[in-house]
Design a protein around this motif. Structure first.
Motif, PDB file in Angstrom:
ATOM      1  N   PRO A  36       0.813  -1.216   0.000  1.00 52.69           N
ATOM      2  CA  PRO A  36       0.000   0.000   0.000  1.00 52.69           C
ATOM      3  C   PRO A  36       0.844   1.262   0.000  1.00 52.69           C
ATOM      4  O   PRO A  36       1.908   1.312   0.606  1.00 52.69           O
ATOM      5  N   GLY A  37       0.337   2.266  -0.670  1.00 56.06           N
ATOM      6  CA  GLY A  37       1.018   3.547  -0.732  1.00 56.06           C
ATOM      7  C   GLY A  37       0.717   4.387   0.488  1.00 56.06           C
ATOM      8  O   GLY A  37       0.024   3.969   1.423  1.00 56.06           O
ATOM      9  N   LEU A  38       1.212   5.597   0.461  1.00 56.33           N
ATOM     10  CA  LEU A  38       1.072   6.500   1.594  1.00 56.33           C
ATOM     11  C   LEU A  38      -0.394   6.817   1.897  1.00 56.33           C
ATOM     12  O   LEU A  38      -0.803   6.829   3.061  1.00 56.33           O
ATOM     13  N   ALA A  39      -1.203   7.058   0.878  1.00 59.56           N
ATOM     14  CA  ALA A  39      -2.617   7.380   1.096  1.00 59.56           C
ATOM     15  C   ALA A  39      -3.356   6.211   1.740  1.00 59.56           C
ATOM     16  O   ALA A  39      -4.168   6.403   2.649  1.00 59.56           O
ATOM     17  N   GLU A  40      -3.074   5.000   1.300  1.00 62.21           N
ATOM     18  CA  GLU A  40      -3.721   3.825   1.871  1.00 62.21           C
ATOM     19  C   GLU A  40      -3.288   3.597   3.313  1.00 62.21           C
ATOM     20  O   GLU A  40      -4.090   3.234   4.172  1.00 62.21           O
ATOM     21  N   GLN A  41      -2.015   3.816   3.591  1.00 68.59           N
ATOM     22  CA  GLN A  41      -1.528   3.679   4.966  1.00 68.59           C
ATOM     23  C   GLN A  41      -2.135   4.747   5.867  1.00 68.59           C
ATOM     24  O   GLN A  41      -2.491   4.476   7.016  1.00 68.59           O
ATOM     25  N   ALA A  42      -2.268   5.966   5.344  1.00 62.74           N
ATOM     26  CA  ALA A  42      -2.881   7.047   6.117  1.00 62.74           C
ATOM     27  C   ALA A  42      -4.339   6.722   6.415  1.00 62.74           C
ATOM     28  O   ALA A  42      -4.824   6.951   7.531  1.00 62.74           O
ATOM     29  N   GLN A  43      -5.057   6.171   5.440  1.00 63.20           N
ATOM     30  CA  GLN A  43      -6.458   5.808   5.657  1.00 63.20           C
ATOM     31  C   GLN A  43      -6.582   4.721   6.713  1.00 63.20           C
ATOM     32  O   GLN A  43      -7.417   4.803   7.616  1.00 63.20           O
ATOM     33  N   ALA A  44      -5.742   3.711   6.640  1.00 66.11           N
ATOM     34  CA  ALA A  44      -5.774   2.643   7.653  1.00 66.11           C
ATOM     35  C   ALA A  44      -5.428   3.198   9.036  1.00 66.11           C
ATOM     36  O   ALA A  44      -6.045   2.827  10.040  1.00 66.11           O
TER      37      ALA A  44
END
Length: 116
Positions: A36-44
């Motif tokens: 996962p990229g940064l946006a996906e990690q931030a969402q999680a």
């Protein structure tokens, strides 16, 4: 006829032009295949942070400042805001993700649906 120095300079110039042509697609491929990229990690991270902080504050009755102790390592960018009147906690990573969890009697803290 060109001198050996000029030939050597042209060789280095060609190498400097070739490096980005090869490196940029290679870096893109590595980033795409590493997970996962940064946006996906931030969402999680905001999903987890909102749910945990809401439960910590509204179910356990702890101050919101103490709830950060329940976070996983690496969640330092997650910011929390509490809305006492609506019994909600919003966790956000600026410009990347935001999640809100609301306390409901008998249900606990529930994440609000997001459009992701």
């Amino acid at each position: 006829m060109s001198s050996p120095v000029e030939t050597k300079r042209r060789g280095w110039r060609g190498l400097w032009l070739a490096v980005p042509v090869v490196a940029v697609p290679a870096l893109g491929w590595v980033a795409a295949t590493r997970g996962p990229g940064l946006a996906e990690q931030a969402q999680a991270g905001t999903d987890f942070g909102a749910r945990i902080a809401c439960s910590c504050h509204f179910v356990e009755g702890r101050p919101i400042g103490d709830c950060r102790a329940d976070f996983e390592p690496g969640m330092t960018m997650v910011r929390l805001s509490v809305e006492e009147e609506t019994q909600a906690v919003t966790a956000s990573v600026p410009m990347l993700a935001s999640t809100r969890a609301t306390y409901r009697e008998g249900w606990g803290c529930l994440l609000e649906p997001w459009d992701g």
